[in-house]
Design a protein around this motif. Sequence first.
Motif, PDB file in Angstrom:
ATOM      1  N   MET A   1       0.839  -1.179   0.000  1.00  0.00           N
ATOM      2  CA  MET A   1       0.000   0.000   0.000  1.00  0.00           C
ATOM      3  C   MET A   1       0.886   1.245   0.000  1.00  0.00           C
ATOM      4  SD  MET A   1      -2.956   0.892   2.682  1.00  0.00           S
ATOM      5  CE  MET A   1      -4.093   2.165   2.338  1.00  0.00           C
ATOM      6  N   VAL A   2       0.550   2.197  -0.830  1.00  0.00           N
ATOM      7  CA  VAL A   2       1.306   3.433  -0.935  1.00  0.00           C
ATOM      8  C   VAL A   2       0.816   4.393   0.141  1.00  0.00           C
ATOM      9  CG1 VAL A   2       1.833   5.403  -2.398  1.00  0.00           C
ATOM     10  CG2 VAL A   2       1.633   3.138  -3.397  1.00  0.00           C
ATOM     11  N   ARG A   3       1.759   4.967   0.869  1.00  0.00           N
ATOM     12  CA  ARG A   3       1.399   5.914   1.911  1.00  0.00           C
ATOM     13  C   ARG A   3       1.828   7.308   1.474  1.00  0.00           C
ATOM     14  NH1 ARG A   3       3.495   6.143   8.151  1.00  0.00           N
ATOM     15  NH2 ARG A   3       2.384   8.043   8.625  1.00  0.00           N
ATOM     16  N   ALA A   4       0.953   8.268   1.625  1.00  0.00           N
ATOM     17  CA  ALA A   4       1.257   9.652   1.269  1.00  0.00           C
ATOM     18  C   ALA A   4       1.834  10.358   2.497  1.00  0.00           C
ATOM     19  CB  ALA A   4      -0.001  10.358   0.797  1.00  0.00           C
ATOM     20  N   TYR A   5       2.914  11.075   2.289  1.00  0.00           N
ATOM     21  CA  TYR A   5       3.543  11.848   3.355  1.00  0.00           C
ATOM     22  C   TYR A   5       3.386  13.325   3.031  1.00  0.00           C
ATOM     23  CZ  TYR A   5       5.798   7.422   4.498  1.00  0.00           C
ATOM     24  OH  TYR A   5       6.039   6.129   4.836  1.00  0.00           O
ATOM     25  N   SER A   6       3.193  14.123   4.059  1.00  0.00           N
ATOM     26  CA  SER A   6       3.012  15.561   3.845  1.00  0.00           C
ATOM     27  C   SER A   6       4.314  16.184   3.339  1.00  0.00           C
ATOM     28  CB  SER A   6       2.589  16.243   5.145  1.00  0.00           C
ATOM     29  OG  SER A   6       3.678  16.310   6.048  1.00  0.00           O
ATOM     30  N   GLY A   7       4.177  17.297   2.655  1.00  0.00           N
ATOM     31  CA  GLY A   7       5.341  18.027   2.185  1.00  0.00           C
ATOM     32  C   GLY A   7       6.251  18.451   3.321  1.00  0.00           C
ATOM     33  N   GLU A   8       5.651  18.849   4.421  1.00  0.00           N
ATOM     34  CA  GLU A   8       6.440  19.269   5.581  1.00  0.00           C
ATOM     35  C   GLU A   8       7.267  18.109   6.124  1.00  0.00           C
ATOM     36  OE1 GLU A   8       5.868  21.394   9.944  1.00  0.00           O
ATOM     37  OE2 GLU A   8       4.104  20.614   8.905  1.00  0.00           O
ATOM     38  N   PHE A   9       6.651  16.930   6.227  1.00  0.00           N
ATOM     39  CA  PHE A   9       7.358  15.739   6.700  1.00  0.00           C
ATOM     40  C   PHE A   9       8.527  15.430   5.774  1.00  0.00           C
ATOM     41  CE2 PHE A   9       8.010  11.121   6.594  1.00  0.00           C
ATOM     42  CZ  PHE A   9       8.257  10.869   7.928  1.00  0.00           C
ATOM     43  N   ARG A  10       8.269  15.448   4.467  1.00  0.00           N
ATOM     44  CA  ARG A  10       9.328  15.163   3.494  1.00  0.00           C
ATOM     45  C   ARG A  10      10.476  16.155   3.618  1.00  0.00           C
ATOM     46  NH1 ARG A  10       6.943  13.147  -2.213  1.00  0.00           N
ATOM     47  NH2 ARG A  10       5.388  11.725  -1.412  1.00  0.00           N
ATOM     48  N   ARG A  11      10.152  17.442   3.714  1.00  0.00           N
ATOM     49  CA  ARG A  11      11.202  18.463   3.836  1.00  0.00           C
ATOM     50  C   ARG A  11      12.042  18.241   5.084  1.00  0.00           C
ATOM     51  NH1 ARG A  11       6.963  21.470   1.781  1.00  0.00           N
ATOM     52  NH2 ARG A  11       6.296  22.129   3.842  1.00  0.00           N
ATOM     53  N   ASP A  12      11.393  17.910   6.197  1.00  0.00           N
ATOM     54  CA  ASP A  12      12.118  17.675   7.449  1.00  0.00           C
ATOM     55  C   ASP A  12      13.047  16.470   7.330  1.00  0.00           C
ATOM     56  OD1 ASP A  12      10.804  19.840   8.562  1.00  0.00           O
ATOM     57  OD2 ASP A  12       9.392  18.618   9.727  1.00  0.00           O
ATOM     58  N   VAL A  13      12.551  15.384   6.756  1.00  0.00           N
ATOM     59  CA  VAL A  13      13.357  14.174   6.614  1.00  0.00           C
ATOM     60  C   VAL A  13      14.515  14.412   5.643  1.00  0.00           C
ATOM     61  CG1 VAL A  13      13.335  11.748   5.884  1.00  0.00           C
ATOM     62  CG2 VAL A  13      11.443  12.648   7.236  1.00  0.00           C
ATOM     63  N   ILE A  14      14.256  15.117   4.553  1.00  0.00           N
ATOM     64  CA  ILE A  14      15.319  15.443   3.588  1.00  0.00           C
ATOM     65  C   ILE A  14      16.409  16.260   4.280  1.00  0.00           C
ATOM     66  CG2 ILE A  14      15.871  16.820   1.550  1.00  0.00           C
ATOM     67  CD1 ILE A  14      13.057  16.029   0.472  1.00  0.00           C
ATOM     68  N   ALA A  15      16.013  17.260   5.060  1.00  0.00           N
ATOM     69  CA  ALA A  15      16.988  18.111   5.746  1.00  0.00           C
ATOM     70  C   ALA A  15      17.868  17.288   6.682  1.00  0.00           C
ATOM     71  CB  ALA A  15      16.272  19.215   6.517  1.00  0.00           C
ATOM     72  N   ILE A  16      17.272  16.367   7.402  1.00  0.00           N
ATOM     73  CA  ILE A  16      18.039  15.527   8.325  1.00  0.00           C
ATOM     74  C   ILE A  16      18.980  14.607   7.544  1.00  0.00           C
ATOM     75  CG2 ILE A  16      17.835  13.635   9.988  1.00  0.00           C
ATOM     76  CD1 ILE A  16      15.245  15.133  10.956  1.00  0.00           C
ATOM     77  N   ALA A  17      18.488  14.028   6.464  1.00  0.00           N
ATOM     78  CA  ALA A  17      19.327  13.138   5.655  1.00  0.00           C
ATOM     79  C   ALA A  17      20.497  13.901   5.039  1.00  0.00           C
ATOM     80  CB  ALA A  17      18.490  12.478   4.569  1.00  0.00           C
ATOM     81  N   ALA A  28      16.001   6.674   7.104  1.00  0.00           N
ATOM     82  CA  ALA A  28      14.765   6.057   6.614  1.00  0.00           C
ATOM     83  C   ALA A  28      14.138   5.190   7.695  1.00  0.00           C
ATOM     84  CB  ALA A  28      15.062   5.237   5.357  1.00  0.00           C
ATOM     85  N   ARG A  29      14.950   4.394   8.347  1.00  0.00           N
ATOM     86  CA  ARG A  29      14.444   3.514   9.413  1.00  0.00           C
ATOM     87  C   ARG A  29      13.870   4.333  10.561  1.00  0.00           C
ATOM     88  NH1 ARG A  29      18.994   0.092  10.981  1.00  0.00           N
ATOM     89  NH2 ARG A  29      18.603  -0.864   8.969  1.00  0.00           N
ATOM     90  N   ASP A  30      14.571   5.402  10.951  1.00  0.00           N
ATOM     91  CA  ASP A  30      14.111   6.233  12.074  1.00  0.00           C
ATOM     92  C   ASP A  30      12.755   6.877  11.807  1.00  0.00           C
ATOM     93  OD1 ASP A  30      16.459   5.625  13.417  1.00  0.00           O
ATOM     94  OD2 ASP A  30      17.398   7.576  13.050  1.00  0.00           O
ATOM     95  N   PHE A  31      12.489   7.215  10.544  1.00  0.00           N
ATOM     96  CA  PHE A  31      11.241   7.899  10.217  1.00  0.00           C
ATOM     97  C   PHE A  31      10.190   6.979   9.596  1.00  0.00           C
ATOM     98  CE2 PHE A  31      14.110  11.396  10.796  1.00  0.00           C
ATOM     99  CZ  PHE A  31      13.329  12.317  11.455  1.00  0.00           C
ATOM    100  N   GLY A  32      10.507   5.695   9.456  1.00  0.00           N
ATOM    101  CA  GLY A  32       9.523   4.735   8.959  1.00  0.00           C
ATOM    102  C   GLY A  32       9.204   4.866   7.479  1.00  0.00           C
TER     103      GLY A  32
END
Length: 77
Positions: A1-17, A28-32
Amino acid sequence: MVRAYSGEFRRDVIAIARKGEASVRQVARDFGVSESCLARWPRLADRGPQHQRGRGAAGQSGRAGGAAGRAEPDPAP
């Protein structure tokens, strides 16, 4: 199943990565999220908002066509 993530969530995860303090696998593991999503998100973010899901007309989120919400390739010039 495809899960949609908010733009804010994506931006935060990208910044951390992008900080590079942890591997892409660990972030990736930390944020599921899957490693493949985390590898793709920065490329899409760098291409601009027209390539990101959830940026449709009137700020509506969701999918507007495409197979399973995958980004479609740019049309040939």
